[in-house]
Design a protein around this motif. Structure first.
Motif, short mmCIF file in Angstrom:
data_model
loop_
_atom_site.label_atom_id
_atom_site.label_comp_id
_atom_site.label_asym_id
_atom_site.label_seq_id
_atom_site.Cartn_x
_atom_site.Cartn_y
_atom_site.Cartn_z
N PRO A 33 11.99 -16.56 33.08
CA PRO A 33 10.62 -16.79 32.78
C PRO A 33 10.33 -17.02 31.24
CG PRO A 33 10.63 -15.40 34.61
CD PRO A 33 12.07 -15.30 33.92
N SER A 34 11.06 -15.91 30.48
CA SER A 34 10.77 -16.02 29.07
C SER A 34 11.17 -17.01 28.34
CB SER A 34 11.27 -14.68 28.34
OG SER A 34 12.71 -14.48 28.42
N LYS A 35 12.50 -17.54 28.85
CA LYS A 35 12.91 -18.86 28.11
C LYS A 35 12.19 -20.05 28.78
CE LYS A 35 17.77 -17.44 28.33
NZ LYS A 35 19.22 -17.60 28.73
N LEU A 36 11.58 -20.05 29.68
CA LEU A 36 10.71 -21.24 30.14
C LEU A 36 9.52 -21.07 29.22
CD1 LEU A 36 9.83 -23.71 32.07
CD2 LEU A 36 9.13 -21.95 33.27
N SER A 37 8.92 -19.97 29.08
CA SER A 37 7.53 -19.91 28.10
C SER A 37 8.11 -20.11 26.94
CB SER A 37 7.22 -18.64 28.25
OG SER A 37 6.15 -18.41 27.44
#
Length: 287
Positions: A33-37
């Motif tokens: 999720p942090s990479k997507l963000s």
């Protein structure tokens, strides 16, 4: 080299059309999720494989996501969402690939599983596997992340209706005891991934994050139990570390034991854990 900001805008539209939060969509495409963000915020580029998974899950054309202009076409709006056919895998191809990878790892061990085996299980080609997950490390990382998400969801569902913190902890212990074929299957996957975590930096980071979350869950339950008076006054973090280590060690003994022999059984494990909780955590009973 920075990514075209319009790519992030198109991905946001795909997420919105899917009716999902960023975190939920990240779970669907098996992405951190942090990479997507960061990718949506412009501080990180989407990889080609990530865009392929986004396109497949969102039912749009990968070329549209990239802004590839075809003669006589416009890129202002996405192409009509593709309908899933009866033959299409549930949840999309990326999730099917990850689920089959996990199943095969449980049966054979990660290093005995070839990309060709995964392709055969998914009724697709090795090229399709590499399209979504270019290398074995990408596939292993996605498999670990999927297992983490599934385990977190099962824990939340298991303790949702618990009467108090003591009951919550008993439910968590039952969930971690490898009695059923599914529970043994889950533990087999984790044992194989633990070994790989020692060799892979990316998987090692996921392994550390999983255990941080798992111990935090147990610590929160113990903390609530102390507040409720069902557990004695203990340090929740230390107690969670000891209890989760005991669970891991006993589960490993259960899986290493041959059924019908004198080895450690699931009942042995379950009883030992309850005795430990009663001896070290349970509040003294009133006379």
């Amino acid at each position: 080299m920075q990514q075209d900001p319009e790519v992030a805008d198109r991905v946001r539209k795909v997420i919105a059309d899917a009716g999902a939060t960023q975190r939920e969509f990240a779970r669907r495409i098996v992405m951190d999720p942090s990479k997507l963000s960061r990718s949506l915020g412009g501080t990180r580029r989407f990889t080609a494989a990530e865009l392929a998974r986004i396109a497949d899950t969102g039912g749009v054309d990968a070329g549209w996501l990239l802004g590839t202009q075809l003669p006589g076409t416009q890129n202002a709006a996405p192409p009509a969402r593709r309908e899933r056919t009866a033959a299409a895998p549930e949840g999309g191809r990326p999730l099917q690939i990850v689920r089959e990878t996990v199943r095969l790892v449980a049966e054979r061990g990660f290093h005995a599983v070839r990309v060709a085996d995964i392709a055969e299980a998914c009724a697709t080609s090795t090229a399709a596997i590499h399209y979504h997950f270019p290398g074995r490390d990408d596939l292993l990382e996605a498999a670990v992340r999927w297992c983490m998400d599934e385990d977190t969801a099962r824990r939340a569902a298991r303790i949702a209706d618990a009467a108090d913190a003591a009951d919550e902890l008993r439910q968590l212990i039952e969930l971690q005891t490898p009695r059923t074929p599914q529970q043994r299957w889950q533990w087999s996957v984790w044992l194989d991934l633990w070994a790989e975590a020692a060799r892979s930096t990316a998987v090692g980071r996921l392994h550390a994050e999983y255990y941080r979350q798992w111990r935090a869950t147990v610590a929160d339950v113990i903390r609530r139990g102390v507040d409720q008076g069902v557990f004695r006054l203990v340090d929740p973090q230390s107690a969670a570390l000891r209890l989760t280590a005991l669970i891991d060690g006993l589960a490993t003994q259960v899986l290493a034991s041959t059924p019908g022999t004198d080895g450690t059984t699931p009942d042995d494990m379950h009883e030992a854990l309850l005795v430990y909780v009663d001896a070290t955590l349970a509040a003294p009973r009133s006379a």
